[in-house]
Write a protein that holds these residues in place. Structure first.
Motif, PDB file in Angstrom:
ATOM      1  N   THR A 132       0.858  -1.181   0.000  1.00 45.53           N
ATOM      2  CA  THR A 132       0.000   0.000   0.000  1.00 45.53           C
ATOM      3  C   THR A 132       0.899   1.237   0.000  1.00 45.53           C
ATOM      4  OG1 THR A 132      -0.126  -0.061   2.429  1.00 45.53           O
ATOM      5  CG2 THR A 132      -1.902  -1.131   1.215  1.00 45.53           C
ATOM      6  N   ALA A 133       0.281   2.403  -0.030  1.00 45.87           N
ATOM      7  CA  ALA A 133       1.027   3.660   0.004  1.00 45.87           C
ATOM      8  C   ALA A 133       0.748   4.373   1.324  1.00 45.87           C
ATOM      9  CB  ALA A 133       0.643   4.548  -1.164  1.00 45.87           C
ATOM     10  N   LEU A 181       5.526   6.985   0.477  1.00 44.50           N
ATOM     11  CA  LEU A 181       6.296   5.763   0.691  1.00 44.50           C
ATOM     12  C   LEU A 181       5.449   4.562   0.300  1.00 44.50           C
ATOM     13  CD1 LEU A 181       7.648   6.431   4.323  1.00 44.50           C
ATOM     14  CD2 LEU A 181       8.755   7.053   2.164  1.00 44.50           C
ATOM     15  N   PHE A 182       6.109   3.517  -0.194  1.00 38.43           N
ATOM     16  CA  PHE A 182       5.459   2.224  -0.333  1.00 38.43           C
ATOM     17  C   PHE A 182       5.594   1.498   0.997  1.00 38.43           C
ATOM     18  CE2 PHE A 182       6.722   2.560  -4.964  1.00 38.43           C
ATOM     19  CZ  PHE A 182       5.433   2.753  -5.419  1.00 38.43           C
ATOM     20  N   LEU A 183       4.501   0.914   1.461  1.00 41.07           N
ATOM     21  CA  LEU A 183       4.529   0.080   2.667  1.00 41.07           C
ATOM     22  C   LEU A 183       4.290  -1.362   2.234  1.00 41.07           C
ATOM     23  CD1 LEU A 183       4.465  -0.598   5.690  1.00 41.07           C
ATOM     24  CD2 LEU A 183       2.043   0.059   5.697  1.00 41.07           C
ATOM     25  N   VAL A 184       5.289  -2.212   2.486  1.00 44.44           N
ATOM     26  CA  VAL A 184       5.178  -3.635   2.146  1.00 44.44           C
ATOM     27  C   VAL A 184       5.094  -4.425   3.451  1.00 44.44           C
ATOM     28  CG1 VAL A 184       6.234  -5.596   0.974  1.00 44.44           C
ATOM     29  CG2 VAL A 184       6.556  -3.274   0.068  1.00 44.44           C
ATOM     30  N   VAL A 185       3.940  -5.019   3.693  1.00 46.80           N
ATOM     31  CA  VAL A 185       3.734  -5.855   4.872  1.00 46.80           C
ATOM     32  C   VAL A 185       3.900  -7.305   4.422  1.00 46.80           C
ATOM     33  CG1 VAL A 185       2.141  -6.532   6.703  1.00 46.80           C
ATOM     34  CG2 VAL A 185       2.166  -4.160   5.868  1.00 46.80           C
ATOM     35  N   LYS A 186       4.793  -8.026   5.080  1.00 52.51           N
ATOM     36  CA  LYS A 186       5.192  -9.342   4.585  1.00 52.51           C
ATOM     37  C   LYS A 186       5.248 -10.369   5.709  1.00 52.51           C
ATOM     38  CE  LYS A 186       9.589  -9.852   3.629  1.00 52.51           C
ATOM     39  NZ  LYS A 186      10.878  -9.731   2.929  1.00 52.51           N
ATOM     40  N   THR A 187       4.875 -11.605   5.373  1.00 49.86           N
ATOM     41  CA  THR A 187       5.064 -12.749   6.269  1.00 49.86           C
ATOM     42  C   THR A 187       5.731 -13.860   5.469  1.00 49.86           C
ATOM     43  OG1 THR A 187       3.018 -12.208   7.452  1.00 49.86           O
ATOM     44  CG2 THR A 187       3.977 -14.386   7.856  1.00 49.86           C
ATOM     45  N   THR A 188       6.793 -14.463   6.023  1.00 50.52           N
ATOM     46  CA  THR A 188       7.434 -15.598   5.365  1.00 50.52           C
ATOM     47  C   THR A 188       7.137 -16.870   6.158  1.00 50.52           C
ATOM     48  OG1 THR A 188       9.532 -15.374   6.579  1.00 50.52           O
ATOM     49  CG2 THR A 188       9.306 -14.141   4.524  1.00 50.52           C
ATOM     50  N   MET A 210       9.555   2.069   1.721  1.00 49.77           N
ATOM     51  CA  MET A 210      10.463   2.442   0.647  1.00 49.77           C
ATOM     52  C   MET A 210      10.020   3.754   0.017  1.00 49.77           C
ATOM     53  SD  MET A 210      11.047  -1.264  -1.193  1.00 49.77           S
ATOM     54  CE  MET A 210       9.337  -1.771  -1.001  1.00 49.77           C
ATOM     55  N   CYS A 211      10.967   4.638  -0.246  1.00 55.66           N
ATOM     56  CA  CYS A 211      10.645   5.910  -0.897  1.00 55.66           C
ATOM     57  C   CYS A 211      10.134   5.642  -2.306  1.00 55.66           C
ATOM     58  CB  CYS A 211      11.881   6.800  -0.953  1.00 55.66           C
ATOM     59  SG  CYS A 211      12.491   7.307   0.665  1.00 55.66           S
ATOM     60  N   ALA A 212       8.936   6.106  -2.601  1.00 53.63           N
ATOM     61  CA  ALA A 212       8.307   5.809  -3.893  1.00 53.63           C
ATOM     62  C   ALA A 212       9.082   6.389  -5.064  1.00 53.63           C
ATOM     63  CB  ALA A 212       6.871   6.334  -3.899  1.00 53.63           C
TER      64      ALA A 212
END
Length: 244
Positions: A187-188, A207-214, A229-231
């Motif tokens: 999401t942003a 910013l890009f927001l990356v929510v992650k589960t491994t 991350m800076c878009a």
């Protein structure tokens, strides 16, 4: 820096070339504001129409970028981020040339939030490790990552992590918990003061927001992370192959 009307190149093309050279030689650095249109007209001895076209062409090329109400700035080189990849910071560093550093900002143990508990499959308040790191590429902060790990599944994990340590390799080799599956949500959002400080961007930048589960081979969560991350410094890439 007057241009040459007798040149085979048009005035706006000459101006573009001068600006390209200034950017490549470091006269203008990524994130720096370009002189105003009026100042550029005076500097190059051209009309507003010529200056505006030269700048717009460089914006189209990605060398410059306009920010509403703020002006025109030198753009950051776009770093390719593979949306579908399972790699962590170290995997990213290995797939590109250049100077990439992963720096640890904070390590702590605390209780899991409700969201973290759901993502890790544990009880709220259960002990977790929090690891905050920043990825720097060629001296420019690209990504601010906050990762959370279940203390019971990875006892003593934070003691093994320093700058440039691969958390994925550590999980696999020391704990036998290889990452084989990943779920991501992108999401942003807007940069808050502390995030802007670490990413060296402006408060309120996109910013890009990356929510992650491994997950490991048994389908158990290895960790969850919240990555900013800076878009204007990255581009998301996706590769898809349909099974035949």
């Amino acid at each position: 820096m007057p241009l040459m009307p007798e040149s085979f190149m048009t005035l706006y093309e000459q101006m573009m070339q001068h600006l390209r050279v200034a950017i490549r030689t470091g006269q203008y650095v990524p994130g720096q504001r370009l002189p105003s249109e009026t100042e550029l007209c005076q500097q190059f001895g051209v009309s507003r129409i010529t200056a505006r076209r030269a700048v717009q062409e460089l914006v189209n090329e990605g060398l410059l970028e306009r920010k509403q109400g703020k002006g025109t700035f030198v753009g950051y080189p776009k770093i390719a981020i593979r949306v579908m990849a399972l790699d962590g910071f170290q995997g990213f560093s290995k797939m590109r040339e250049g100077d990439s550093q992963v720096r640890v900002l904070r390590k702590e143990q605390r209780g899991a939030t409700n969201k973290e508990a759901v993502m890790l499959g544990i009880d709220p308040g259960a002990p977790v490790y929090e690891l905050t790191r920043v990825l720097v590429v060629d001296g420019v902060p690209i990504s601010l990552d906050r990762s959370v790990y279940d203390v019971h599944r990875l006892p003593g994990f934070l003691d093994l992590i320093e700058d440039n340590t691969s958390t994925y390799e550590t999980m696999a080799k020391r704990y036998g918990r290889e990452n084989v599956k990943v779920a991501k949500e992108i999401t942003a959002t807007l940069a808050r003061p502390d995030e802007a400080h670490h990413l060296q961007c402006n408060i309120g930048d996109t910013l890009f927001l990356v929510v992650k589960t491994t997950y490991d081979r048994d389908g158990l969560p290895n960790h969850c992370s919240f990555n900013l991350m800076c878009a204007d410094r990255v581009k998301m890439t996706i590769t898809y192959s349909r099974d035949i």
